[in-house]
Structures are given as C-alpha cells and as structure tokens.
Design an enzyme around this catalytic site. Sequence first.
Site, PDB file in Angstrom:
ATOM      1  N   ASP A  71       0.718  -1.270   0.200  1.00 11.98           N
ATOM      2  CA  ASP A  71       0.088   0.085   0.027  1.00 11.98           C
ATOM      3  C   ASP A  71       0.661   1.316   0.145  1.00 11.98           C
ATOM      4  O   ASP A  71       0.289   2.344   0.437  1.00 11.98           O
ATOM      5  CB  ASP A  71      -0.888  -0.119   1.238  1.00 11.98           C
ATOM      6  CG  ASP A  71      -2.129  -0.600   0.809  1.00 11.98           C
ATOM      7  OD1 ASP A  71      -2.521  -0.634  -0.217  1.00 11.98           O
ATOM      8  OD2 ASP A  71      -2.685  -1.411   1.920  1.00 11.98           O
ATOM      9  N   ASP A 137      -6.917  -5.512  -3.751  1.00 10.35           N
ATOM     10  CA  ASP A 137      -6.588  -4.070  -3.221  1.00 10.35           C
ATOM     11  C   ASP A 137      -5.596  -3.492  -4.020  1.00 10.35           C
ATOM     12  O   ASP A 137      -5.385  -2.258  -4.348  1.00 10.35           O
ATOM     13  CB  ASP A 137      -6.134  -3.604  -1.677  1.00 10.35           C
ATOM     14  CG  ASP A 137      -7.186  -4.675  -0.833  1.00 10.35           C
ATOM     15  OD1 ASP A 137      -7.545  -5.838  -1.264  1.00 10.35           O
ATOM     16  OD2 ASP A 137      -7.538  -4.279   0.347  1.00 10.35           O
TER      17      ASP A 137
END
Length: 232
Positions: A71, A137
């Site tokens: 991320d 994601d």
Amino acid sequence: RDKIPDGVDENGVHVDRMLTNPNWWCNGFWGGLNAMMYEYTKAPEYLECAKACEKTLDEALYESAFDLHHDVGFMWHILSGALYRLTGNEKSMNRNLHMAANLSSRFVRYEEAPGGFIRAWNHTWQGLAVENFSIIDCLMNLPILYWASDVIGDDRFKQIAMAHADMALVDHLREDGSVVHIAEHDRETGELVKTFGGQGYEEGSSWSRGQAWALYGFTISYIHTKEERYLN
C-alpha cells in the site's frame, strides 16, 4: 497539521495514527485530501498541511522500512505524487520514485511461467505464511508504477504493473464479475493454489470495497495502457 488524524478519543480529540502505526495504509489519505483541497481552492493552509504530512510520513520511509507493504501507493502517491505535480518539488518526486522502487521489489516472477504478482503483506495472516499472497486491493497501488515509468522514461515499472493486473484478471476476477479478495499462488508454476474470503463474508463472497478496488483499478490500468482487456 501536526498529526495524521485517525478517529477521535473519548474527549473528541483526533488520535495521531503515526504514534501507533507509522505504516498504516491510510496514512497518506489526510495529506492527499489536503493536496486536493489546495488544487481546487489555492488556499495555502491546505498546501502547508499536505507538506507537513509528507514530512511526518518520512518516519515510515526511513525508520520502519521492514513494515512497508504493497500500500505504499496509498501512502505516498496520493500525497508526494500529488505534491510533485502541484509544486514541482523534487524531494516529493524522489520520495515517490523511492516508493515505486519499493513496490516493484515486491514483485514475484513465476519461475516456470510468464508473469507474476506483487506480494501484498509481510509477516503472517491468521497464522498463515503470506509470501505467495496477492490481494485485489493492490490494483489501486499500481498508478505509482505507471507514474514512475513516465517520469524516468523506462517501462520496467509499467511492465510489473501490467503483469500484476493481468494476474488479477485471471486469479481474482470471477466469471460473474465479482472478485476474490485474497489469492495464493504457486510461485514456480504460476497456478492459483487457493482463494480466501479475507474481508468478505466467507470464501466465494463479493466484498463491496474490494469490488470497488477492482472496478477503479482496472480502469486506471486501461487509462495508462489503453489495453482494452482492462476496460472490458
């Protein structure tokens, strides 16, 4: 401006997430929002807040690198990438390039087949080893790789982004258009070993936020590559 706010305490005061988890995947959001507000209003207080958040996030960059994860796009691209675009600050560019390199280093290339995937997490998940895990994601973090290739004029970052997106088309996307949250891969053959419900209700569930990641992420890949398989 002096904290990365995350919820409020019993007194209604915003909690500083940097004090509890410098590598929290949402830590770029507040600064990124302020960069957006500055772009639309030109009010200097938003720009100063975004810059302060960027410097605060250096703690995650330089002092806890082992805990960085896939991320980094959420943490830096929407903040440092935005600040570089808005101000031309080369330190912001350098931060973003550094994190693009960090993300590309998580790419696992299959030994006996073309392609590969970007490893999502470190450590473990529910007691399981995660070195062969990808999650839906990550499609939202690919823009930092596309951006890096544009900036340096070299497509090696873009190639990694596309390889991961291509894997997701096969291993995360179901025939009905819903998506798998977590996929485990055989890093030698490239075969899908197992899928997990993850943040969905159970195995086979369609998790609404993950569905949004996929919809947005494949659209981003189409915008950067013009490859219609992502648009489709």
